[in-house]
Design a protein around this motif. Sequence first.
Motif, PDB file in Angstrom:
ATOM      1  N   PRO A   1      45.668  41.841  36.840  1.00 40.26           N
ATOM      2  CA  PRO A   1      47.154  41.811  37.385  1.00 40.26           C
ATOM      3  C   PRO A   1      47.034  42.972  38.499  1.00 40.26           C
ATOM      4  N   TRP A   2      45.975  43.707  38.581  1.00 39.21           N
ATOM      5  CA  TRP A   2      46.127  44.780  39.597  1.00 39.21           C
ATOM      6  C   TRP A   2      45.514  44.384  40.968  1.00 39.21           C
ATOM      7  N   ALA A   3      44.837  43.152  40.914  1.00 39.03           N
ATOM      8  CA  ALA A   3      43.888  42.920  42.016  1.00 39.03           C
ATOM      9  C   ALA A   3      44.699  42.288  43.127  1.00 39.03           C
ATOM     10  N   GLY A   4      45.038  41.144  42.514  1.00 42.83           N
ATOM     11  CA  GLY A   4      45.494  39.994  43.388  1.00 42.83           C
ATOM     12  C   GLY A   4      46.929  40.327  44.193  1.00 42.83           C
ATOM     13  N   PRO A   5      47.817  41.147  43.619  1.00 47.47           N
ATOM     14  CA  PRO A   5      49.078  41.780  44.548  1.00 47.47           C
ATOM     15  C   PRO A   5      48.622  42.644  45.762  1.00 47.47           C
ATOM     16  N   ILE A   6      47.471  43.512  45.569  1.00 49.77           N
ATOM     17  CA  ILE A   6      47.082  44.247  46.807  1.00 49.77           C
ATOM     18  C   ILE A   6      46.225  43.407  47.563  1.00 49.77           C
ATOM     19  N   LEU A   7      45.453  42.367  47.403  1.00 50.85           N
ATOM     20  CA  LEU A   7      44.908  41.402  48.509  1.00 50.85           C
ATOM     21  C   LEU A   7      45.950  40.852  49.183  1.00 50.85           C
ATOM     22  N   ARG A   8      47.033  40.216  48.558  1.00 51.57           N
ATOM     23  CA  ARG A   8      48.073  39.415  49.104  1.00 51.57           C
ATOM     24  C   ARG A   8      49.165  40.062  49.569  1.00 51.57           C
ATOM     25  N   ASP A   9      49.065  41.434  49.755  1.00 52.28           N
ATOM     26  CA  ASP A   9      50.385  42.154  50.145  1.00 52.28           C
ATOM     27  C   ASP A   9      50.239  42.217  51.548  1.00 52.28           C
ATOM     28  N   PRO A  10      51.376  41.593  52.076  1.00 50.00           N
ATOM     29  CA  PRO A  10      51.774  41.576  53.600  1.00 50.00           C
ATOM     30  C   PRO A  10      51.920  42.621  54.385  1.00 50.00           C
ATOM     31  N   GLY A  11      52.230  43.629  53.563  1.00 52.95           N
ATOM     32  CA  GLY A  11      52.775  45.167  53.927  1.00 52.95           C
ATOM     33  C   GLY A  11      51.344  46.102  54.186  1.00 52.95           C
ATOM     34  N   ILE A  12      50.032  45.628  53.824  1.00 51.21           N
ATOM     35  CA  ILE A  12      48.950  46.281  54.073  1.00 51.21           C
ATOM     36  C   ILE A  12      48.536  45.824  55.577  1.00 51.21           C
ATOM     37  N   PRO A  13      48.387  46.679  56.319  1.00 53.55           N
ATOM     38  CA  PRO A  13      48.055  46.775  57.640  1.00 53.55           C
ATOM     39  C   PRO A  13      46.774  45.907  58.145  1.00 53.55           C
ATOM     40  N   ASP A  14      45.538  46.486  57.407  1.00 53.50           N
ATOM     41  CA  ASP A  14      44.402  46.207  57.788  1.00 53.50           C
ATOM     42  C   ASP A  14      43.415  46.205  56.412  1.00 53.50           C
ATOM     43  N   GLU A  15      42.038  45.529  56.814  1.00 51.91           N
ATOM     44  CA  GLU A  15      41.239  45.337  55.618  1.00 51.91           C
ATOM     45  C   GLU A  15      40.830  46.602  55.138  1.00 51.91           C
ATOM     46  N   ALA A  16      40.591  47.487  55.925  1.00 49.26           N
ATOM     47  CA  ALA A  16      40.159  48.825  55.249  1.00 49.26           C
ATOM     48  C   ALA A  16      41.092  49.495  54.215  1.00 49.26           C
ATOM     49  N   THR A  17      42.292  49.636  54.732  1.00 51.05           N
ATOM     50  CA  THR A  17      43.419  49.958  53.796  1.00 51.05           C
ATOM     51  C   THR A  17      43.653  49.060  52.515  1.00 51.05           C
TER      52      THR A  17
END
Length: 264
Positions: free
Chosen positions: A88-104
Amino acid sequence: MIRVHETQLGGMGEALGLEHFEDEMVVHLRGFVPRFSEILGDVGLRRCIRFGIERARVYGVTNPGLLRFYVELMFMYGGMFDTDPFVPWAGPILRDPGIPDEATRMNRLYDAMLWYLDTIGGPERSFATQALRNLQKVRFKDMPVAELRACERKAMDALVEIYPQRCAYLGEPLLRQLLRRGAEEAARHEVGTDRGIVLLTGMMFAMGHGAAEDPLLPWVSTTLRDPAIKDPEQRAARLERRTQIYLDKAVEHLDRGLDNVLQQ
């Protein structure tokens, strides 16, 4: 694994092209996951790398340095870890529209992975190592399979006995969801016997929710789709034997100090 900062992204070179990236990753994976490399061979490794490239692209991850980390995560938590409700810790980060770029995005994923490894994997992954040894010792002929199938509480207690730290982290709602999903997957793949349901549920717990179709585990789908096996119980028995071989090999690599990753 190393943390990939934005200033380091050119390390593998974006202009190398996917073919060269595959070449580099095959060499890397032979050392990073020797157990998988033995099972899959170079052709299978390339298939998994391409699978990872396609899945990572959905999340805007295209930089080779970041793709490398994504593929490593696949071998640690299952080829479909990005959609796995039991990671459950992985998917939400990958799908978070608020994260601006791939590196972040990938650096946050890296931080989440480190927390998980330290907290749930245990010091020097001791909890995960013991869980793998516990799972290897499971023998269906000695288990009350019908009771586990009939009683959610007994089934959850069996999972707790294998990996108590991870079960505490997931909590009862997710464990109950796992049991339901295991039964559904077993029925879908025509192994809906008591043994088949318990076996597939355990595989989803240990190897990822997509274990039945994961390109990292080709022996699973090959067994489940074998047209020569007509009887569900026979199919489950064959899958159990192959799973035991896989676990024995995993523990052997662990004892020899060859494994860099422990799934889940």
